[in-house]
Design a protein around this motif. Structure first.
Motif, PDB file in Angstrom:
ATOM      1  N   MET A  75       0.818  -1.204   0.000  1.00 56.49           N
ATOM      2  CA  MET A  75       0.000   0.000   0.000  1.00 56.49           C
ATOM      3  C   MET A  75       0.863   1.270   0.000  1.00 56.49           C
ATOM      4  O   MET A  75       1.986   1.265   0.509  1.00 56.49           O
ATOM      5  CB  MET A  75      -0.910   0.010   1.228  1.00 56.49           C
ATOM      6  CG  MET A  75      -1.971  -1.094   1.247  1.00 56.49           C
ATOM      7  SD  MET A  75      -3.099  -1.041  -0.161  1.00 56.49           S
ATOM      8  CE  MET A  75      -2.525  -2.468  -1.113  1.00 56.49           C
ATOM      9  N   PRO A  76       0.347   2.347  -0.569  1.00 54.09           N
ATOM     10  CA  PRO A  76       1.102   3.609  -0.593  1.00 54.09           C
ATOM     11  C   PRO A  76       1.211   4.222   0.800  1.00 54.09           C
ATOM     12  O   PRO A  76       0.591   3.750   1.756  1.00 54.09           O
ATOM     13  CB  PRO A  76       0.266   4.495  -1.525  1.00 54.09           C
ATOM     14  CG  PRO A  76      -1.125   3.956  -1.399  1.00 54.09           C
ATOM     15  CD  PRO A  76      -0.958   2.472  -1.252  1.00 54.09           C
ATOM     16  N   THR A  77       1.980   5.281   0.896  1.00 52.48           N
ATOM     17  CA  THR A  77       2.185   5.974   2.170  1.00 52.48           C
ATOM     18  C   THR A  77       0.860   6.471   2.744  1.00 52.48           C
ATOM     19  O   THR A  77       0.019   7.004   2.017  1.00 52.48           O
ATOM     20  CB  THR A  77       3.137   7.168   1.982  1.00 52.48           C
ATOM     21  OG1 THR A  77       4.397   6.687   1.529  1.00 52.48           O
ATOM     22  CG2 THR A  77       3.327   7.937   3.268  1.00 52.48           C
ATOM     23  N   SER A  78       0.680   6.291   4.033  1.00 53.89           N
ATOM     24  CA  SER A  78      -0.560   6.681   4.696  1.00 53.89           C
ATOM     25  C   SER A  78      -0.743   8.192   4.702  1.00 53.89           C
ATOM     26  O   SER A  78       0.216   8.950   4.929  1.00 53.89           O
ATOM     27  CB  SER A  78      -0.542   6.165   6.138  1.00 53.89           C
ATOM     28  OG  SER A  78      -1.611   6.712   6.870  1.00 53.89           O
ATOM     29  N   VAL A  79      -1.970   8.610   4.472  1.00 55.18           N
ATOM     30  CA  VAL A  79      -2.291  10.031   4.562  1.00 55.18           C
ATOM     31  C   VAL A  79      -2.028  10.547   5.972  1.00 55.18           C
ATOM     32  O   VAL A  79      -1.676  11.712   6.168  1.00 55.18           O
ATOM     33  CB  VAL A  79      -3.763  10.268   4.168  1.00 55.18           C
ATOM     34  CG1 VAL A  79      -4.165  11.719   4.383  1.00 55.18           C
ATOM     35  CG2 VAL A  79      -3.992   9.884   2.709  1.00 55.18           C
ATOM     36  N   ASN A  80      -2.168   9.667   6.961  1.00 55.07           N
ATOM     37  CA  ASN A  80      -1.942  10.094   8.346  1.00 55.07           C
ATOM     38  C   ASN A  80      -0.513  10.557   8.594  1.00 55.07           C
ATOM     39  O   ASN A  80      -0.266  11.359   9.495  1.00 55.07           O
ATOM     40  CB  ASN A  80      -2.287   8.949   9.305  1.00 55.07           C
ATOM     41  CG  ASN A  80      -3.779   8.711   9.414  1.00 55.07           C
ATOM     42  OD1 ASN A  80      -4.567   9.640   9.260  1.00 55.07           O
ATOM     43  ND2 ASN A  80      -4.168   7.477   9.657  1.00 55.07           N
ATOM     44  N   SER A  81       0.431  10.051   7.805  1.00 51.44           N
ATOM     45  CA  SER A  81       1.812  10.526   7.950  1.00 51.44           C
ATOM     46  C   SER A  81       1.910  11.993   7.564  1.00 51.44           C
ATOM     47  O   SER A  81       2.673  12.762   8.152  1.00 51.44           O
ATOM     48  CB  SER A  81       2.768   9.681   7.095  1.00 51.44           C
ATOM     49  OG  SER A  81       2.521   9.869   5.717  1.00 51.44           O
ATOM     50  N   SER A  82       1.100  12.389   6.567  1.00 51.86           N
ATOM     51  CA  SER A  82       1.048  13.800   6.173  1.00 51.86           C
ATOM     52  C   SER A  82       0.275  14.620   7.196  1.00 51.86           C
ATOM     53  O   SER A  82       0.633  15.764   7.495  1.00 51.86           O
ATOM     54  CB  SER A  82       0.393  13.926   4.790  1.00 51.86           C
ATOM     55  OG  SER A  82       0.281  15.275   4.399  1.00 51.86           O
ATOM     56  N   VAL A  83      -0.786  14.015   7.752  1.00 54.22           N
ATOM     57  CA  VAL A  83      -1.608  14.707   8.744  1.00 54.22           C
ATOM     58  C   VAL A  83      -0.780  15.080   9.977  1.00 54.22           C
ATOM     59  O   VAL A  83      -0.821  16.222  10.448  1.00 54.22           O
ATOM     60  CB  VAL A  83      -2.806  13.837   9.156  1.00 54.22           C
ATOM     61  CG1 VAL A  83      -3.531  14.455  10.360  1.00 54.22           C
ATOM     62  CG2 VAL A  83      -3.777  13.682   7.992  1.00 54.22           C
ATOM     63  N   ILE A  84      -0.009  14.118  10.505  1.00 52.33           N
ATOM     64  CA  ILE A  84       0.764  14.408  11.713  1.00 52.33           C
ATOM     65  C   ILE A  84       1.941  15.339  11.400  1.00 52.33           C
ATOM     66  O   ILE A  84       2.346  16.141  12.244  1.00 52.33           O
ATOM     67  CB  ILE A  84       1.247  13.128  12.421  1.00 52.33           C
ATOM     68  CG1 ILE A  84       2.148  12.290  11.508  1.00 52.33           C
ATOM     69  CG2 ILE A  84       0.077  12.308  12.905  1.00 52.33           C
ATOM     70  CD1 ILE A  84       2.723  11.047  12.192  1.00 52.33           C
TER      71      ILE A  84
END
Length: 307
Positions: free
Chosen positions: A261-270
């Motif tokens: 799976m691609p990089t989690s959006v949550n990594s951008s969120v935090i």
């Protein structure tokens, strides 16, 4: 080739249509993404995890195997990310965001729909995916927040954020009620299912809306190296771990596909919330999500050959 096109059409195309719809809605109406994110984190994801864990029969050994796989996988990705950062002499803040992009993959609003379509709602496959999703959420909002905040406010205060996430409590409650065979009243179970059923649609729409806010560039940068590791090297690392652990069948297929799976959006969120190279984090999310339309199809195809 025909089978890969079939996978693209039946598995990934519906997902990208929902993402595109979220993208268009955000451009037109400028949704409040902070509110949507809170709904997802505090309502939809915990509700989804609770329902799936409560109604699924699985051996405790399955949970232990997946936890073991997950820990080994995270350690290897962490070492690769930090190793590259040291080699490139990257500052700590940027190195944290880049390494997070390897370890935090989108097992929720991307991985769950892929799993549901690939395995056609198979309860064992979804159980494995939900465990991975739970571990990812716990890890992202514990270590992920800790790693960034510890750069600014210290490790002790950063550690307290771990206990604020409802995903952990939803998981534990579902496991306890499941194994104790405690019946849930219909007036509670019905709305719980409403919440669980809404998770995938809301999550995909939100992913599209979040992507629409990203200022991206296709110029060459070190982001491409980390995206390559996340989408290409990551699944092969998972394959090696799966073979070493002697896993096979649906469990092996599910873990292999989940690792792509691609990089989690949550990594951008935090990264955005704690102001730690948010533009870089957003770029990693966008590039990996875009390129995953090719790589995930290949991984799904290979999973059917190798397992």
């Amino acid at each position: 080739m025909s089978e890969m096109l079939y996978i693209l059409q039946t598995v990934l195309l519906p997902i990208f249509i929902m993402i595109l719809l979220g993208f268009i809605i955000q451009k037109k109406f400028s949704l409040d993404l902070n509110t949507l994110a809170k709904l997802n984190i505090y309502v939809f994801v915990p509700g989804f995890i609770f329902v799936k864990f409560y109604k699924t029969d699985f051996a405790i050994s399955l949970l232990l195997y997946i936890v073991m796989f997950f820990i080994i996988y995270m350690i290897v990705l962490f070492m690769i990310g930090k190793g590259i950062a040291v080699f490139c002499k990257t500052d700590k803040g940027e190195a944290t965001t880049l390494t997070n992009s390897l370890m935090f993959f989108n097992s929720g609003n991307y991985g769950v729909p892929v799993n549901d379509l690939v395995f056609k709602g198979d309860p064992l496959a979804m159980s494995v995916q939900v465990i991975v999703l739970s571990l990812q959420n716990i890890f992202t909002f514990s270590y992920g927040v800790f790693a960034i905040q510890s750069l600014h406010i210290g490790k002790l205060k950063a550690l307290l954020g771990y206990f604020k996430m409802p995903v952990l409590y939803a998981l534990l409650l579902a496991i306890v009620l499941n194994y104790a065979n405690v019946p849930i009243p219909e007036f509670i179970w019905t709305p719980a299912n409403y919440v669980a059923d809404a998770m995938i649609a809301i999550a995909l729409l939100m992913l599209g809306a979040q992507i629409s806010n990203i200022n991206f560039s296709f110029k060459w940068s070190k982001s491409y190296v980390y995206v390559f590791i996340r989408l290409i090297i990551g699944p092969f690392i998972a394959l090696i771990i799966i073979k070493i652990m002697a896993l096979d069948g649906i469990i092996a297929q599910t873990l292999f596909i989940a690792s792509a799976m691609p990089t989690s959006v949550n990594s951008s969120v935090i990264a955005q919330e704690y102001d730690n190279h948010p533009e870089l984090a957003a770029e990693l999310v966008f590039l990996s999500t875009l390129l995953s339309a090719i790589t995930v199809v290949i991984v799904i195809y290979l999973s059917r050959i190798w397992f």
